[in-house]
Scaffold this motif. Structure first.
Motif, PDB file in Angstrom:
ATOM      1  N   UNK A 287       0.838  -1.195   0.000  1.00 43.73           N
ATOM      2  CA  UNK A 287       0.000   0.000   0.000  1.00 43.73           C
ATOM      3  C   UNK A 287       0.873   1.245   0.000  1.00 43.73           C
ATOM      4  N   UNK A 288       0.442   2.243  -0.743  1.00 43.46           N
ATOM      5  CA  UNK A 288       1.126   3.538  -0.764  1.00 43.46           C
ATOM      6  C   UNK A 288       0.079   4.637  -0.839  1.00 43.46           C
ATOM      7  N   UNK A 289       0.437   5.783  -0.304  1.00 45.09           N
ATOM      8  CA  UNK A 289      -0.391   6.970  -0.501  1.00 45.09           C
ATOM      9  C   UNK A 289       0.105   7.630  -1.781  1.00 45.09           C
ATOM     10  N   UNK A 290      -0.819   8.043  -2.628  1.00 41.83           N
ATOM     11  CA  UNK A 290      -0.435   8.717  -3.869  1.00 41.83           C
ATOM     12  C   UNK A 290      -1.324   9.938  -4.059  1.00 41.83           C
ATOM     13  N   UNK A 291      -0.879  10.824  -4.904  1.00 43.47           N
ATOM     14  CA  UNK A 291      -1.661  12.017  -5.202  1.00 43.47           C
ATOM     15  C   UNK A 291      -2.862  11.644  -6.077  1.00 43.47           C
ATOM     16  N   UNK A 292      -3.961  12.337  -5.860  1.00 48.74           N
ATOM     17  CA  UNK A 292      -5.187  12.036  -6.606  1.00 48.74           C
ATOM     18  C   UNK A 292      -4.994  12.167  -8.112  1.00 48.74           C
ATOM     19  N   UNK A 293      -4.105  13.065  -8.534  1.00 45.64           N
ATOM     20  CA  UNK A 293      -3.863  13.255  -9.967  1.00 45.64           C
ATOM     21  C   UNK A 293      -3.236  12.016 -10.610  1.00 45.64           C
ATOM     22  N   UNK A 294      -2.724  11.114  -9.787  1.00 44.78           N
ATOM     23  CA  UNK A 294      -2.093   9.892 -10.302  1.00 44.78           C
ATOM     24  C   UNK A 294      -3.078   8.748 -10.456  1.00 44.78           C
ATOM     25  N   UNK A 295      -4.353   8.993 -10.164  1.00 47.61           N
ATOM     26  CA  UNK A 295      -5.378   7.956 -10.295  1.00 47.61           C
ATOM     27  C   UNK A 295      -6.094   8.091 -11.626  1.00 47.61           C
ATOM     28  N   UNK A 296      -6.293   6.969 -12.278  1.00 46.38           N
ATOM     29  CA  UNK A 296      -6.980   6.955 -13.562  1.00 46.38           C
ATOM     30  C   UNK A 296      -8.239   6.121 -13.442  1.00 46.38           C
ATOM     31  N   UNK A 297      -9.321   6.606 -14.007  1.00 41.07           N
ATOM     32  CA  UNK A 297     -10.550   5.825 -14.058  1.00 41.07           C
ATOM     33  C   UNK A 297     -11.171   5.967 -15.428  1.00 41.07           C
ATOM     34  N   UNK A 298     -12.053   5.052 -15.730  1.00 43.95           N
ATOM     35  CA  UNK A 298     -12.752   5.038 -17.004  1.00 43.95           C
ATOM     36  C   UNK A 298     -13.761   6.180 -17.035  1.00 43.95           C
ATOM     37  N   UNK A 299     -13.558   7.203 -17.863  1.00 45.01           N
ATOM     38  CA  UNK A 299     -14.476   8.349 -17.893  1.00 45.01           C
ATOM     39  C   UNK A 299     -15.869   8.008 -18.406  1.00 45.01           C
TER      40      UNK A 299
ATOM     41  N   UNK B 180       1.587   3.561   5.318  1.00 46.85           N
ATOM     42  CA  UNK B 180       1.974   3.579   3.906  1.00 46.85           C
ATOM     43  C   UNK B 180       2.782   4.829   3.550  1.00 46.85           C
ATOM     44  N   UNK B 181       3.859   4.656   2.766  1.00 45.30           N
ATOM     45  CA  UNK B 181       4.657   5.807   2.346  1.00 45.30           C
ATOM     46  C   UNK B 181       3.944   6.602   1.256  1.00 45.30           C
ATOM     47  N   UNK B 182       4.331   7.861   1.119  1.00 40.17           N
ATOM     48  CA  UNK B 182       3.821   8.682   0.023  1.00 40.17           C
ATOM     49  C   UNK B 182       4.678   8.380  -1.192  1.00 40.17           C
ATOM     50  N   UNK B 183       4.054   7.939  -2.258  1.00 37.62           N
ATOM     51  CA  UNK B 183       4.754   7.576  -3.482  1.00 37.62           C
ATOM     52  C   UNK B 183       4.353   8.548  -4.576  1.00 37.62           C
ATOM     53  N   UNK B 184       5.320   9.319  -5.032  1.00 38.08           N
ATOM     54  CA  UNK B 184       5.083  10.268  -6.114  1.00 38.08           C
ATOM     55  C   UNK B 184       5.403   9.557  -7.426  1.00 38.08           C
ATOM     56  N   UNK B 185       4.412   9.427  -8.272  1.00 37.49           N
ATOM     57  CA  UNK B 185       4.602   8.712  -9.537  1.00 37.49           C
ATOM     58  C   UNK B 185       5.163   9.654 -10.596  1.00 37.49           C
ATOM     59  N   UNK B 186       6.044   9.154 -11.471  1.00 36.36           N
ATOM     60  CA  UNK B 186       6.579   9.984 -12.552  1.00 36.36           C
ATOM     61  C   UNK B 186       5.461  10.469 -13.480  1.00 36.36           C
ATOM     62  N   UNK B 187       5.705  11.542 -14.162  1.00 41.32           N
ATOM     63  CA  UNK B 187       4.737  12.089 -15.108  1.00 41.32           C
ATOM     64  C   UNK B 187       4.334  11.023 -16.119  1.00 41.32           C
ATOM     65  N   UNK B 188       3.044  10.892 -16.342  1.00 45.17           N
ATOM     66  CA  UNK B 188       2.530   9.930 -17.307  1.00 45.17           C
ATOM     67  C   UNK B 188       2.286   8.547 -16.736  1.00 45.17           C
ATOM     68  N   UNK B 189       2.608   8.343 -15.457  1.00 46.81           N
ATOM     69  CA  UNK B 189       2.378   7.053 -14.802  1.00 46.81           C
ATOM     70  C   UNK B 189       1.137   7.182 -13.934  1.00 46.81           C
ATOM     71  N   UNK B 190       0.215   6.244 -14.079  1.00 51.66           N
ATOM     72  CA  UNK B 190      -1.049   6.307 -13.360  1.00 51.66           C
ATOM     73  C   UNK B 190      -1.380   4.983 -12.701  1.00 51.66           C
ATOM     74  N   UNK B 191      -2.194   5.071 -11.656  1.00 47.32           N
ATOM     75  CA  UNK B 191      -2.768   3.901 -11.016  1.00 47.32           C
ATOM     76  C   UNK B 191      -4.179   3.751 -11.587  1.00 47.32           C
ATOM     77  N   UNK B 192      -4.505   2.596 -12.110  1.00 46.45           N
ATOM     78  CA  UNK B 192      -5.872   2.340 -12.561  1.00 46.45           C
ATOM     79  C   UNK B 192      -6.597   1.731 -11.374  1.00 46.45           C
ATOM     80  N   UNK B 193      -7.553   2.476 -10.838  1.00 47.61           N
ATOM     81  CA  UNK B 193      -8.194   1.951  -9.639  1.00 47.61           C
ATOM     82  C   UNK B 193      -9.381   1.070  -9.972  1.00 47.61           C
ATOM     83  N   UNK B 194      -9.615   0.144  -9.056  1.00 50.77           N
ATOM     84  CA  UNK B 194     -10.608  -0.899  -9.280  1.00 50.77           C
ATOM     85  C   UNK B 194     -12.005  -0.420  -8.908  1.00 50.77           C
ATOM     86  N   UNK B 195     -12.131   0.255  -7.774  1.00 49.13           N
ATOM     87  CA  UNK B 195     -13.389   0.889  -7.383  1.00 49.13           C
ATOM     88  C   UNK B 195     -13.064   2.064  -6.468  1.00 49.13           C
TER      89      UNK B 195
END
Length: 125
Positions: free
Chosen positions: A24-36, A94-109
């Motif tokens: 588990x990691x904490x990430x910034x909301x901008x790093x989350x991707x969902x199906x629009x 959980x540590x704060x994980x800053x993802x590189x530009x263009x890298x996203x987490x696809x969340x399940x729900x």
């Protein structure tokens, strides 16, 4: 007989989850991707915004976690950039994980929760 098959399938699924779960990691909301294309559910989102303003958002509560997936190479690169290891992802806090530009987490729900957090001021990962 059906019980045996269900039990075997459950064990197989648990083994698969264990083999892929990294932590588990904490990430910034901008790093989350969902199906629009999915329904926005404004009523549910507005209800969550009110709850977050009243009670806050306990991001360390396991019940509030938003599960997601990331490509293994992206996770490795993100961990390396942050000087973290997969062992850090299994720590109690959980540590704060800053993802590189263009890298996203696809969340399940958790789409409504994420939308409510994005619209709530003063809440961070």
């Amino acid at each position: 007989m059906a019980y045996f098959n269900q039990e075997a399938r459950s064990q197989q699924l648990n083994a698969e989850i264990s083999s892929k779960y990294q932590g588990t990691a904490r990430i910034y909301l901008d790093s989350l991707f969902f199906d629009p294309e999915r329904d926005s559910g404004k009523k549910k989102t507005n209800r969550l915004i009110k709850i977050f303003k009243r009670e806050g958002y306990d991001r360390l509560n396991a019940g509030h976690a938003i599960p997601g997936t990331i490509i293994a190479d992206w996770l490795s690169a993100s961990l390396q950039q942050a000087f973290l290891s997969t062992a850090d992802l299994r720590s109690p806090e959980p540590p704060l994980l800053s993802l590189p530009t263009g890298v996203y987490i696809h969340y399940i729900h958790g789409k409504h929760r994420i939308e409510a957090l994005r619209q709530s001021k003063g809440l961070s990962p």
